[in-house]
Structure formats: structure tokens, C-alpha cells
Write an enzyme that holds these catalytic residues in place. Structure first.
Site, PDB file in Angstrom:
ATOM      1  CE  LYS A 150      -4.249  -0.459  -0.414  1.00  0.00           C
ATOM      2  NZ  LYS A 150      -4.798  -1.713   0.002  1.00  0.00           N
ATOM      3  CE  LYS A 201      -4.649  -8.167  -5.024  1.00  0.00           C
ATOM      4  NZ  LYS A 201      -5.513  -7.935  -4.007  1.00  0.00           N
ATOM      5  CE  LYS A 206     -12.424  -3.826  -5.620  1.00  0.00           C
ATOM      6  NZ  LYS A 206     -12.828  -3.519  -4.328  1.00  0.00           N
TER       7      LYS A 206
HETATM    8  P1  TYM Z   1     -10.737  -6.619  -0.710  1.00  0.00           P
HETATM    9  O1  TYM Z   1     -11.881  -5.677  -0.627  1.00  0.00           O
HETATM   10  O2  TYM Z   1      -9.465  -6.147  -1.307  1.00  0.00           O
HETATM   11  O3  TYM Z   1     -11.167  -7.904  -1.530  1.00  0.00           O
HETATM   12  C1  TYM Z   1     -12.326  -8.625  -1.217  1.00  0.00           C
HETATM   13  C2  TYM Z   1     -12.128 -10.112  -1.396  1.00  0.00           C
HETATM   14  O4  TYM Z   1     -11.820 -10.415  -2.769  1.00  0.00           O
HETATM   15  C3  TYM Z   1     -10.615 -11.188  -2.810  1.00  0.00           C
HETATM   16  N1  TYM Z   1      -9.889 -10.853  -4.038  1.00  0.00           N
HETATM   17  C4  TYM Z   1      -9.459 -11.759  -4.926  1.00  0.00           C
HETATM   18  N2  TYM Z   1      -9.555 -13.099  -4.960  1.00  0.00           N
HETATM   19  C5  TYM Z   1      -9.025 -13.738  -6.018  1.00  0.00           C
HETATM   20  N3  TYM Z   1      -8.377 -13.109  -7.037  1.00  0.00           N
HETATM   21  C6  TYM Z   1      -8.253 -11.756  -7.031  1.00  0.00           C
HETATM   22  N4  TYM Z   1      -7.644 -11.142  -8.035  1.00  0.00           N
HETATM   23  C7  TYM Z   1      -8.804 -11.020  -5.948  1.00  0.00           C
HETATM   24  N5  TYM Z   1      -8.867  -9.702  -5.629  1.00  0.00           N
HETATM   25  C8  TYM Z   1      -9.530  -9.616  -4.452  1.00  0.00           C
HETATM   26  C9  TYM Z   1      -9.844 -10.792  -1.572  1.00  0.00           C
HETATM   27  O5  TYM Z   1      -8.908 -11.773  -1.203  1.00  0.00           O
HETATM   28  C10 TYM Z   1     -10.963 -10.662  -0.551  1.00  0.00           C
HETATM   29  O6  TYM Z   1     -11.327 -11.926  -0.036  1.00  0.00           O
HETATM   30  N6  TYM Z   1      -9.066  -6.731   3.994  1.00  0.00           N
HETATM   31  C11 TYM Z   1     -10.060  -7.243   3.071  1.00  0.00           C
HETATM   32  C12 TYM Z   1     -11.491  -6.978   3.518  1.00  0.00           C
HETATM   33  C13 TYM Z   1     -11.818  -7.413   4.915  1.00  0.00           C
HETATM   34  C14 TYM Z   1     -12.017  -8.738   5.352  1.00  0.00           C
HETATM   35  C15 TYM Z   1     -12.320  -8.644   6.738  1.00  0.00           C
HETATM   36  C16 TYM Z   1     -11.977  -9.982   4.710  1.00  0.00           C
HETATM   37  C17 TYM Z   1     -11.975  -6.592   5.980  1.00  0.00           C
HETATM   38  N7  TYM Z   1     -12.283  -7.332   7.076  1.00  0.00           N
HETATM   39  C18 TYM Z   1     -12.565  -9.757   7.516  1.00  0.00           C
HETATM   40  C19 TYM Z   1     -12.244 -11.110   5.505  1.00  0.00           C
HETATM   41  C20 TYM Z   1     -12.521 -11.006   6.862  1.00  0.00           C
HETATM   42  C21 TYM Z   1      -9.852  -6.613   1.725  1.00  0.00           C
HETATM   43  O7  TYM Z   1      -9.288  -5.568   1.598  1.00  0.00           O
HETATM   44  O8  TYM Z   1     -10.453  -7.289   0.713  1.00  0.00           O
END
Ligand code: TYM
Length: 327
Positions: free
Chosen positions: A115, A197, A200
């Protein structure tokens, strides 16, 4: 032990196929399992404000993400669907965890370094550093033991377990170990660079809201590997293997069946078919989403009802935690 599930997604843009395949697809499978005792899925809007956001459109983005969850198949009869900021216990527990977590557990995390790198150090605020503590609080507040996420979140699950262990050792047994739930598709790669990866932005990813022509165009433009065989080999052929993973997860075909079906055929035939697989898969999602858009009161009701129920569980955990700490 019955499954207690928690997961969340930041409302920081349109959801893409990586979010769906890495997380939401598994949420839907898990909410239906007989050994699932409870499932809480959150729009993590407090996490979303750690990176730049527009207050004028943020409310809409939060609602859009909730709509996406419902359209994808989160069933409010089986799961709770909440906005993180509407359940204040999340941040209360996070504060408590702040007081037992060494800074060195946070500033060594690859996600923190990433980040900082992305923003050239411009957003080196406490929120970015502390982000995984809020995530640990999200999970442990509901005494969750299973967290369906993409692979990029694994360091945060490890940290959650370390924080839980530390709390237990300081104040007495309170939290159980948490396991990540990973299935194939927990690392969907960018269509333009199979080493990165899917995110968005632009042509890198397919948004769940993309129309058929946009999807066909993006898949047509997706990079491929040298050679022309359609074989699954993530090391030697990362681009085509990534596309095959998407094909497999969105259709009934196993990877072996896909290899057989496209043996001797070229990349463009495979890509044309993959585009149709994606278009057909997203059609019912997009239809359902349109329907929900015209019934926002229903969506608001689902959220408020879930948040009320979530607060009952959350406040019970927090009361236990505070009692153990003499607060
Ligand atoms: P975030 O918002 O970046 O992403 C949400 C979920 O999507 C998955 N993901 C992917 N999986 C496979 N391939 C990809 N290219 C890809 N991009 C994103 C992420 O692994 C995630 O599961 N910190 C977390 C949000 C969060 C959270 C939590 C998750 C906050 N509290 C408690 C689980 C439990 C995040 O930023 O995800």
C-alpha cells in the site's frame, strides 16, 4: 465444530471476477452448508476509507456493494449482510486489540508495504498500518472460525490468530483459532499481466457489471503465452492457465475436460467460448441486480435487520472481553 463464517469486501469500486471467484462464490457455497451455524458478510466501509474516497459518492458505493452481494446470491434468510460502520463494536474491539499488538507485527506485513509503495508513501497514516487489526476485530467479534478469502488476505488471517492467542494468554481463553477457506480461484490474475492479481481497474479485470460487448472485448485483448497449446500449467503458461481457471469455475467443465475440448484448437477459439461462458454466467446476476435496484427499500431493510442481529452477537463478545479485562 460448526462453521462460524465472517468475510468482507471494501466498497472501493466495482466488484470484479476476482472478488467473485476468490470470495463471494465461496460465501454462497458456505452459507448453504448444513454445518454452518452462522455467516456474517460485511461491506467493510471503515476499511474502505483508508484509501482515497469521495464522500459525495461513498454512500452510493456502499449500497452498490450490498446490492452486488444480494444479486450474487447472499441469502438474508441464511446470512447476515451488514455495513461495518453500523456495528460500532467492530471499532471498539479493534481499539482493544491495538493495545496488545506490537507495531512490529503490523509494519512487517507485505500488504502494508504494498500500500505504501502504491501511494508513494503519501498515505502512511495510522489507518493503513492498523488496517489488519480492524480485520482481526471483524472476524473475532463474531467468534468466527472460518474466513473465505482470496490468497492475498492470508497474512491478515495469520495476524488475527496471533492477536487472538495473545488476548487468550493475557486475559483467559476467549477466541478459537481461525482458518482461511481457500478454493481454486483465490488468486485470479490480471487479464493484461498474469503476474499481477486482477484488480478493479481498466482492462485488467472484468467487472460484474460489464456488458457483453465489454466482456468480449476484454477477453479478446487478454494477453496469452507463447506457443499455442491450451494446457493448464500456471508456471509455464500463466496467462492461459488463468483464463482456464475462470472457464472452469464459471462452467461445469473440469480443467482436464477443458484441455481435451480445446486440444488442437487455437487461443482465439478458446477465448471466444470463454467470453460466452462469462457473459452467460453474469446474465442472471445482472438481471437480479437490476431488479434489486428498483427496490432499494428492501435492500435497506435487509441491512438494518442484519445489523440489529449482528449487534446482539457483537455486544455479547465485547461484554465478555471487557469483563475479562476489568473494564
Ligand atoms: P478486498 O476488498 O481487497 O477484496 C475482497 C475479497 O476479494 C478477494 N480478491 C481476490 N480473490 C481472487 N483473485 C483476485 N484477483 C482477488 N482480488 C480480491 C480478496 O482476497 C478478498 O477476499 N481486507 C479485506 C477486507 C476485509 C475482510 C475482513 C476480509 C476486511 N475485514 C474480515 C475477511 C474477513 C480486503 O481488503 O479485501
Amino acid at each position: 465444530m460448526p462453521n462460524k463464517i465472517f468475510s468482507g469486501i471494501r466498497p472501493s469500486g466495482k466488484l470484479h471476477l476476482g472478488n467473485y471467484l476468490g470470495a463471494i462464490k465461496n460465501w454462497i457455497e458456505l452459507q448453504d452448508k448444513p454445518d454452518t451455524e452462522r455467516a456474517v458478510f460485511a461491506v467493510v466501509d471503515y476499511h474502505g476509507i483508508t484509501t482515497p474516497f469521495d464522500p459525495k459518492t461513498y454512500h452510493q458505493q456502499i449500497m452498490d456493494t450490498a446490492l452486488d452481494f444480494l444479486a450474487a446470491g447472499i441469502d438474508p434468510k441464511k446470512s447476515l449482510l451488514i455495513r461495518q460502520s453500523k456495528v460500532p463494536e467492530h471499532t471498539e474491539l479493534a481499539w482493544i486489540f491495538n493495545t496488545i499488538t506490537p507495531v512490529s507485527w503490523l509494519d512487517r506485513l507485505p500488504t502494508y508495504k504494498e500500500k505504501l509503495g502504491e501511494t508513494g508513501g503519501r498515505y502512511n497514516h495510522m489507518g493503513i498500518l492498523d488496517y489488519p487489526i480492524l480485520m482481526a476485530a471483524d472476524i473475532l467479534l463474531y467468534k468466527s472460525n472460518l474466513v473465505p478469502v482470496g490468497e492475498d488476505q492470508l497474512p491478515h488471517i495469520d495476524l488475527t490468530n496471533e492477536v487472538a492467542k495473545k488476548f487468550n494468554s493475557m486475559f483467559g481463553q476467549t477466541f478459537e483459532p481461525v482458518k482461511p477457506y481457500l478454493a481454486m480461484g483465490t488468486r485470479i490474475m490480471s487479464l493484461q499481466d498474469p503476474i499481477k492479481k486482477m484488480s478493479k481497474t481498466g482492462d485488467e479485470g472484468i467487472a460484474l457489471s460489464d456488458n457483453p460487448d465489454e466482456i468480449r472485448e476484454k477477453i479478446k485483448k487478454a494477453v496469452t503465452d507463447s506457443g499455442k497449446e491450451i494446457v493448464f500449467d500456471p508456471d509455464k503458461k500463466p496467462a492461459i492457465s488463468n483464463l482456464m481457471t475462470v472457464y472452469h469455475l464459471l462452467s461445469q467443465n473440469s480443467v482436464k475436460e477443458i484441455e481435451k475440448k480445446y486440444g488442437g484448437k487455437n487461443y482465439s477459439e478458446f477465448k471466444n467460448d470463454l467470453a460466452e461462458v462469462v457473459v452467460n454466467f453474469l446474465k442472471p446476476f445482472q438481471e437480479k441486480r437490476k431488479e434489486l435496484e428498483s427496490d432499494l427499500t428492501y435492500v435497506e431493510d435487509v441491512l438494518m435487520e442484519s445489523e440489529e442481529k449482528a449487534r446482539i452477537i457483537a455486544s455479547s463478545t465485547l461484554t465478555e472481553v471487557k469483563q475479562k479485562m476489568g473494564l
